[in-house]
Scaffold this active site. Structure first.
Site, PDB file in Angstrom:
ATOM      1  N   GLY A 197      14.717  -3.156   2.815  1.00 20.65           N
ATOM      2  CA  GLY A 197      14.219  -2.125   3.740  1.00 20.65           C
ATOM      3  C   GLY A 197      13.381  -2.749   4.848  1.00 20.65           C
ATOM      4  O   GLY A 197      12.724  -3.758   4.629  1.00 20.65           O
TER       5      GLY A 197
ATOM      6  N   GLY B 225      11.788  -8.455   0.725  1.00 19.51           N
ATOM      7  CA  GLY B 225      10.973  -7.988  -0.394  1.00 19.51           C
ATOM      8  C   GLY B 225      11.402  -8.672  -1.683  1.00 19.51           C
ATOM      9  O   GLY B 225      12.122  -9.685  -1.654  1.00 19.51           O
ATOM     10  N   ASP B 226      11.025  -8.090  -2.816  1.00 17.76           N
ATOM     11  CA  ASP B 226      11.312  -8.768  -4.087  1.00 17.76           C
ATOM     12  C   ASP B 226      12.804  -8.959  -4.323  1.00 17.76           C
ATOM     13  O   ASP B 226      13.227  -9.998  -4.840  1.00 17.76           O
ATOM     14  CB  ASP B 226      10.632  -8.055  -5.252  1.00 17.76           C
TER      15      ASP B 226
ATOM     16  N   THR C 173       6.978  -6.075   2.826  1.00 15.65           N
ATOM     17  CA  THR C 173       7.194  -4.713   2.339  1.00 15.65           C
ATOM     18  C   THR C 173       5.991  -3.850   2.715  1.00 15.65           C
ATOM     19  O   THR C 173       4.850  -4.316   2.644  1.00 15.65           O
ATOM     20  CB  THR C 173       7.397  -4.632   0.806  1.00 15.65           C
ATOM     21  N   ILE C 174       6.267  -2.622   3.072  1.00  9.47           N
ATOM     22  CA  ILE C 174       5.159  -1.701   3.328  1.00  9.47           C
ATOM     23  C   ILE C 174       4.425  -1.385   2.021  1.00  9.47           C
ATOM     24  O   ILE C 174       3.284  -0.962   2.038  1.00  9.47           O
ATOM     25  CB  ILE C 174       5.622  -0.374   3.992  1.00  9.47           C
ATOM     26  N   ASP C 175       5.111  -1.597   0.882  1.00 11.79           N
ATOM     27  CA  ASP C 175       4.547  -1.191  -0.411  1.00 11.79           C
ATOM     28  C   ASP C 175       3.413  -2.094  -0.888  1.00 11.79           C
ATOM     29  O   ASP C 175       2.668  -1.720  -1.783  1.00 11.79           O
ATOM     30  CB  ASP C 175       5.636  -1.182  -1.498  1.00 11.79           C
TER      31      ASP C 175
ATOM     32  N   ARG D 100       6.969   2.980  -3.848  1.00 10.49           N
ATOM     33  CA  ARG D 100       7.682   2.695  -5.096  1.00 10.49           C
ATOM     34  C   ARG D 100       6.757   2.901  -6.305  1.00 10.49           C
ATOM     35  O   ARG D 100       6.085   3.920  -6.375  1.00 10.49           O
ATOM     36  CB  ARG D 100       8.267   1.287  -5.091  1.00 10.49           C
TER      37      ARG D 100
ATOM     38  N   GLU E 163       4.834   8.435  -4.203  1.00 15.65           N
ATOM     39  CA  GLU E 163       6.157   8.894  -4.669  1.00 15.65           C
ATOM     40  C   GLU E 163       6.424   8.525  -6.130  1.00 15.65           C
ATOM     41  O   GLU E 163       7.207   9.183  -6.810  1.00 15.65           O
ATOM     42  CB  GLU E 163       7.264   8.326  -3.774  1.00 15.65           C
TER      43      GLU E 163
ATOM     44  N   LEU F  57       8.748   7.629   8.294  1.00 16.22           N
ATOM     45  CA  LEU F  57       7.774   7.436   9.386  1.00 16.22           C
ATOM     46  C   LEU F  57       6.844   6.276   9.037  1.00 16.22           C
ATOM     47  O   LEU F  57       6.311   5.609   9.922  1.00 16.22           O
ATOM     48  CB  LEU F  57       6.947   8.707   9.598  1.00 16.22           C
TER      49      LEU F  57
HETATM   50  O1  F6P Z   1      10.266  -0.550  -0.375  1.00  9.83           O
HETATM   51  C1  F6P Z   1      10.044   0.176   0.809  1.00  9.83           C
HETATM   52  C2  F6P Z   1      10.421   1.608   0.634  1.00  9.83           C
HETATM   53  O2  F6P Z   1      10.146   2.284   1.840  1.00  9.83           O
HETATM   54  C3  F6P Z   1       9.764   2.325  -0.548  1.00  9.83           C
HETATM   55  O3  F6P Z   1       8.428   2.669  -0.310  1.00  9.83           O
HETATM   56  C4  F6P Z   1      10.697   3.491  -0.756  1.00  9.83           C
HETATM   57  O4  F6P Z   1      10.680   3.925  -2.084  1.00  9.83           O
HETATM   58  C5  F6P Z   1      12.049   2.918  -0.408  1.00  9.83           C
HETATM   59  O5  F6P Z   1      11.817   1.747   0.373  1.00  9.83           O
HETATM   60  C6  F6P Z   1      12.954   3.847   0.366  1.00  9.83           C
HETATM   61  O6  F6P Z   1      14.164   3.223   0.521  1.00  9.83           O
HETATM   62  P1  F6P Z   1      15.347   3.759   1.468  1.00  9.83           P
HETATM   63  O7  F6P Z   1      15.005   3.312   2.866  1.00  9.83           O
HETATM   64  O8  F6P Z   1      16.558   3.103   0.935  1.00  9.83           O
HETATM   65  O9  F6P Z   1      15.358   5.247   1.354  1.00  9.83           O
END
Ligand code: F6P
Length: 377
Positions: free
Chosen positions: A15, A119-120, A142-144, A188, A239, A289
């Site tokens: 992502g 990311g991972d 990663t934003i996470d 996540r 989430e 966003l």
């Molecule tokens: O890992 C980044 C992230 O934005 C998570 O926070 C989220 O769960 C996931 O990717 C959403 O993924 P996608 O863009 O495939 O909907």
């Protein structure tokens, strides 16, 4: 002795996150200015090393003006794992191992080293390719903020700023209408975005996956506020948050690259609260966003330092390593150490203590949180 580098490849996988372009720009500039290397931009993550026509030289002119731009000029995808490459044959999904082709293609193209920004998932693939002989340096993104061995990943700060801005905006409308507004945020299985933006935005309740919540505790907090004359409340929910004895909530039919997608806890919580309180409840899901738009100044500088250092690590032959932020320093850490598990919010962190001292509800009692902390230590 390592053979000299003439050309490096760079790709962005998984992502997107604000700051990817800043890394690409720093890679190109450092490789050219410091070492005189050629840089090849690989499109759409590892897909670019599988399909033809997705690799092209990147010069200084190609990265001009991209520092403040969100997204990635190289494109990215959650799909395209060369070790488990999925192809639809006669309506059925078949899986192939194309990793040897990828290593061969890199060799044929003269890619002496590969910078993988991901990311991972992407870092795991990178590590498997290192075992096959590819010389890879990683850049964690990663934003996470859930990657081990680095204090922070770029993209996280921008996501927290966006989420905090959303909380500020929700505050004014919640107050005007005497409402309880639930804001569902990404992250996540980790609660970094929710906790940090929740504190920054002055949320009343913050629910993170690290602390399974009790509905009673949330209701108690809202009632205490109501009794004190604050007839509105802001609940920030990650989430991946879930109730005690429950499970995280996944979206139906939303599996991308073998990973299930979380989502929907905000609405579920709202329904539960509606049955137990008279509050007028609304839900906002901030969604992508948090991933889009201009990176913050912090993310631009971190991404730039990461990209530049990744090139220096390649020059030093530090393959199988990734750049990482430790305090004020950018250092090299083995990718293998970073991908062993996700980085979760520690329950003894000062952020948790701060939230408790401010009487922000974390969805459970102090005793329950202390018990969880003891169980995990
Ligand atoms: O890992 C980044 C992230 O934005 C998570 O926070 C989220 O769960 C996931 O990717 C959403 O993924 P996608 O863009 O495939 O909907």
């Amino acid at each position: 002795m390592e053979s000299p580098i003439h050309s490096i490849g760079v790709l962005t996988g998984g992502g997107d996150a604000p700051g990817l372009n800043a890394v690409i720009r720093a890679v190109v500039k450092t490789a050219k200015n410091e070492y005189g290397w050629e840089v090849l931009g690989i499109e759409d993550g590892f897909e670019g090393l599988i399909h033809p026509g997705k690799i092209h030289p990147l010069d200084q002119e190609d990265v001009r003006g991209i520092l403040p731009r969100g997204g990635t000029i190289l494109g990215t995808t959650n799909r395209g794992d060369p070790f488990r490459y999925e192809v639809e044959v006669d309506g059925k999904i078949e899986t192939y191992d194309l990793s040897n082709d990828v290593v061969h293609k890199a060799k044929v193209l003269g890619i002496d080293a590969l910078i993988v920004i991901g990311g991972d998932g992407s870092l795991r693939i990178a590590m498997e390719l290192v075992k096959k002989g590819l010389k890879v340096v990683g850049v964690p993104k990663t934003i996470d903020n859930d990657i081990q061995e680095t204090d922070i990943t770029f993209g996280f700060d921008t996501a927290v700023n966006t989420a905090t801005d959303a909380i500020d905006r929700l505050h004014t409308t919640a107050e005007s209408h005497d409402r309880t507004i639930i804001l569902e945020l990404m992250g996540r299985d980790a609660g970094w975005i929710a906790l940090r933006s929740g504190i920054a935005g002055g949320a009343d309740v913050i629910l993170i996956p690290e602390i399974p919540y009790r509905l009673d505790e949330i209701i108690r907090k809202i009632e205490v506020r109501n009794a004190r004359g604050a007839t509105f409340s802001i609940i920030v929910v990650a989430e991946g948050a879930y109730p005690e004895g429950g499970q995280p909530l996944y979206q139906m039919n939303r599996t991308v690259g073998g990973v299930h997608r979380l989502g929907g806890i905000g609405e579920v919580l709202a329904e539960e609260l509606r049955t137990r309180t008279n509050n007028d409840i609304r839900v906002t899901v901030l969604g992508h966003l948090q991933r889009g738009g201009t990176p913050s100044a912090y993310d631009r500088q971190l991404a730039t330092r990461f990209g530049s250092m990744a090139v220096h690590l390649a020059a030093q032959g530090k393959f199988g390593h990734m750049v990482a932020l430790h305090g004020e320093k950018i250092e090299a850490v083995p990718i293998a150490d970073a991908i062993t598990s996700q980085k979760f919010v520690p329950l003894d962190s000062d952020e948790i203590l701060t939230a408790q001292s401010l009487y922000i509800s974390l969805g459970n009692t102090r005793q329950a949180i202390e018990k969880l902390r003891e169980e995990r230590s």
